[in-house]
Design a protein around this motif. Sequence first.
Motif, PDB file in Angstrom:
ATOM      1  N   ASP A 121      49.347  36.243  22.991  1.00 19.79           N
ATOM      2  CA  ASP A 121      50.323  35.912  23.802  1.00 19.79           C
ATOM      3  C   ASP A 121      50.439  34.534  23.912  1.00 19.79           C
ATOM      4  N   THR A 122      49.478  34.086  24.266  1.00 26.58           N
ATOM      5  CA  THR A 122      49.181  32.058  23.708  1.00 26.58           C
ATOM      6  C   THR A 122      49.906  31.882  22.819  1.00 26.58           C
ATOM      7  N   ALA A 123      49.931  32.708  21.300  1.00 24.94           N
ATOM      8  CA  ALA A 123      50.960  32.057  20.631  1.00 24.94           C
ATOM      9  C   ALA A 123      52.089  32.233  20.155  1.00 24.94           C
ATOM     10  N   HIS A 124      52.229  33.290  20.873  1.00 22.44           N
ATOM     11  CA  HIS A 124      53.801  34.200  21.093  1.00 22.44           C
ATOM     12  C   HIS A 124      54.453  33.344  21.896  1.00 22.44           C
ATOM     13  N   LEU A 125      53.814  32.186  23.362  1.00 23.70           N
ATOM     14  CA  LEU A 125      54.684  32.009  24.666  1.00 23.70           C
ATOM     15  C   LEU A 125      54.822  30.522  23.926  1.00 23.70           C
ATOM     16  N   ALA A 126      53.309  30.171  22.828  1.00 26.04           N
ATOM     17  CA  ALA A 126      54.593  28.364  21.843  1.00 26.04           C
ATOM     18  C   ALA A 126      55.123  28.447  21.501  1.00 26.04           C
ATOM     19  N   LEU A 127      55.475  29.592  20.776  1.00 25.94           N
ATOM     20  CA  LEU A 127      56.414  30.208  19.784  1.00 25.94           C
ATOM     21  C   LEU A 127      58.073  30.508  19.903  1.00 25.94           C
ATOM     22  N   GLY A 128      57.969  30.193  21.678  1.00 19.33           N
ATOM     23  CA  GLY A 128      59.038  30.493  22.716  1.00 19.33           C
ATOM     24  C   GLY A 128      59.414  32.517  22.580  1.00 19.33           C
ATOM     25  N   ALA A 129      58.186  33.242  23.006  1.00 21.16           N
ATOM     26  CA  ALA A 129      59.015  34.161  22.903  1.00 21.16           C
ATOM     27  C   ALA A 129      59.351  35.179  21.394  1.00 21.16           C
ATOM     28  N   ASP A 130      59.088  34.457  20.303  1.00 17.60           N
ATOM     29  CA  ASP A 130      59.763  35.279  19.300  1.00 17.60           C
ATOM     30  C   ASP A 130      58.801  36.060  18.294  1.00 17.60           C
ATOM     31  N   VAL A 131      59.295  36.809  17.872  1.00 13.91           N
ATOM     32  CA  VAL A 131      58.665  38.141  18.287  1.00 13.91           C
ATOM     33  C   VAL A 131      58.173  37.949  16.758  1.00 13.91           C
ATOM     34  N   GLY A 132      59.111  37.723  15.984  1.00 17.01           N
ATOM     35  CA  GLY A 132      59.720  36.791  14.260  1.00 17.01           C
ATOM     36  C   GLY A 132      58.312  35.900  13.507  1.00 17.01           C
ATOM     37  N   GLU A 133      58.651  34.747  14.935  1.00 17.15           N
ATOM     38  CA  GLU A 133      57.783  33.685  14.535  1.00 17.15           C
ATOM     39  C   GLU A 133      56.626  34.203  14.823  1.00 17.15           C
ATOM     40  N   THR A 134      55.914  34.517  15.651  1.00 19.27           N
ATOM     41  CA  THR A 134      54.862  35.170  15.957  1.00 19.27           C
ATOM     42  C   THR A 134      53.993  35.977  15.361  1.00 19.27           C
ATOM     43  N   THR A 135      55.108  37.377  14.335  1.00 21.65           N
ATOM     44  CA  THR A 135      53.985  37.847  13.714  1.00 21.65           C
ATOM     45  C   THR A 135      54.011  37.208  12.624  1.00 21.65           C
ATOM     46  N   GLU A 136      54.897  35.992  12.060  1.00 20.81           N
ATOM     47  CA  GLU A 136      54.859  35.448  10.831  1.00 20.81           C
ATOM     48  C   GLU A 136      53.137  34.778  10.975  1.00 20.81           C
ATOM     49  N   PHE A 137      53.185  33.483  12.290  1.00 20.36           N
ATOM     50  CA  PHE A 137      52.266  32.808  12.516  1.00 20.36           C
ATOM     51  C   PHE A 137      51.129  33.786  12.399  1.00 20.36           C
ATOM     52  N   LEU A 138      51.085  34.805  12.952  1.00 20.42           N
ATOM     53  CA  LEU A 138      49.673  35.675  12.701  1.00 20.42           C
ATOM     54  C   LEU A 138      49.119  36.204  11.532  1.00 20.42           C
ATOM     55  N   ALA A 139      49.813  36.307  11.032  1.00 19.15           N
ATOM     56  CA  ALA A 139      50.266  36.551   9.157  1.00 19.15           C
ATOM     57  C   ALA A 139      49.623  36.019   8.694  1.00 19.15           C
ATOM     58  N   TYR A 140      50.078  34.941   8.141  1.00 19.78           N
ATOM     59  CA  TYR A 140      49.670  33.441   7.883  1.00 19.78           C
ATOM     60  C   TYR A 140      48.368  33.609   8.326  1.00 19.78           C
ATOM     61  N   GLY A 141      48.177  33.556   9.990  1.00 20.27           N
ATOM     62  CA  GLY A 141      46.721  33.135  10.435  1.00 20.27           C
ATOM     63  C   GLY A 141      45.356  34.097   9.715  1.00 20.27           C
ATOM     64  N   MET A 142      45.841  35.163   9.664  1.00 17.39           N
ATOM     65  CA  MET A 142      45.018  36.384   8.938  1.00 17.39           C
ATOM     66  C   MET A 142      44.396  36.335   7.455  1.00 17.39           C
ATOM     67  N   LEU A 143      45.944  36.336   6.730  1.00 14.45           N
ATOM     68  CA  LEU A 143      45.931  35.363   5.234  1.00 14.45           C
ATOM     69  C   LEU A 143      44.791  34.255   5.489  1.00 14.45           C
ATOM     70  N   ILE A 144      45.237  33.172   6.063  1.00 15.99           N
ATOM     71  CA  ILE A 144      43.934  31.853   6.528  1.00 15.99           C
ATOM     72  C   ILE A 144      42.413  32.801   6.110  1.00 15.99           C
ATOM     73  N   ASN A 145      42.445  33.611   6.966  1.00 21.28           N
ATOM     74  CA  ASN A 145      41.056  33.805   7.115  1.00 21.28           C
ATOM     75  C   ASN A 145      40.716  34.750   6.227  1.00 21.28           C
ATOM     76  N   VAL A 146      41.205  35.493   6.056  1.00 20.29           N
ATOM     77  CA  VAL A 146      40.524  36.073   4.080  1.00 20.29           C
ATOM     78  C   VAL A 146      40.029  35.823   3.507  1.00 20.29           C
ATOM     79  N   LEU A 147      41.129  34.260   3.275  1.00 20.12           N
ATOM     80  CA  LEU A 147      40.503  33.595   2.183  1.00 20.12           C
ATOM     81  C   LEU A 147      39.631  32.699   1.588  1.00 20.12           C
ATOM     82  N   VAL A 148      39.864  31.744   3.324  1.00 21.21           N
ATOM     83  CA  VAL A 148      39.017  31.409   3.648  1.00 21.21           C
ATOM     84  C   VAL A 148      37.360  31.911   3.301  1.00 21.21           C
ATOM     85  N   SER A 149      37.300  32.796   3.877  1.00 16.78           N
ATOM     86  CA  SER A 149      36.421  33.932   3.542  1.00 16.78           C
ATOM     87  C   SER A 149      35.899  34.321   3.002  1.00 16.78           C
ATOM     88  N   MET A 150      36.387  35.101   1.541  1.00 16.22           N
ATOM     89  CA  MET A 150      36.342  35.087   0.582  1.00 16.22           C
ATOM     90  C   MET A 150      36.270  33.678   0.157  1.00 16.22           C
TER      91      MET A 150
END
Length: 186
Positions: free
Chosen positions: A133-162
């Motif tokens: 919700d914090t990211a979603h509001l910061a991104l103008g409540a745009d579901v697509g932007e929020t999904t993209e932002f969090l998807a990249y974040g999760m990919l970053i999490n996986v790649l860094v943790s690996m």
Amino acid sequence: MSAEERRESVVRAAMSEFARGGYHGTSTESIAKRVGVSQPYLFRLFPGKQAIFLAAARRCCERTIEVFRAASEGLEAESAHLAMGDAYRALIADDPDVLLMQMQMYVAVAATEASGDRELGDALRAGWMEMYDTAHLALGADVGETTEFLAYGMLINVLVSMGFPPDHRVWAGFTPAPAPAPDGPA
């Protein structure tokens, strides 16, 4: 130290211990030892291991939420997206326990729900939704932007943790360069 200060010490220690050992692999004894208290004292501060894990997970989520809020303050859309991404990469570079704790939260939910226990998962999903919700509001409540932002974040999490180094080809689609990998595997 007051009980509240001791409780804070336990949360910090628990986040570090759980980040490295996971929910099932971390003993309350190791947390108590790290803080310098007895296990009985630990259980005067928290009713059980799950409560300690939830407090550590909550702290992890709160730190990430605060980073998102501070980075996006006064910004909109793409500027907020970039600022939050940069701030998140800095957070996990400066404090690898945040990244590792997030990864352990996902594992804990999967493991406990596989055995039919949804209580832990419900609590952890609530914390994750605050981040969403914090990211979603910061991104103008745009579901697509929020999904993209969090998807990249999760990919970053996986790649860094690996442990992929910043100059590895898997990072080619990211700008700027990712955070360095934390010490040791998740």
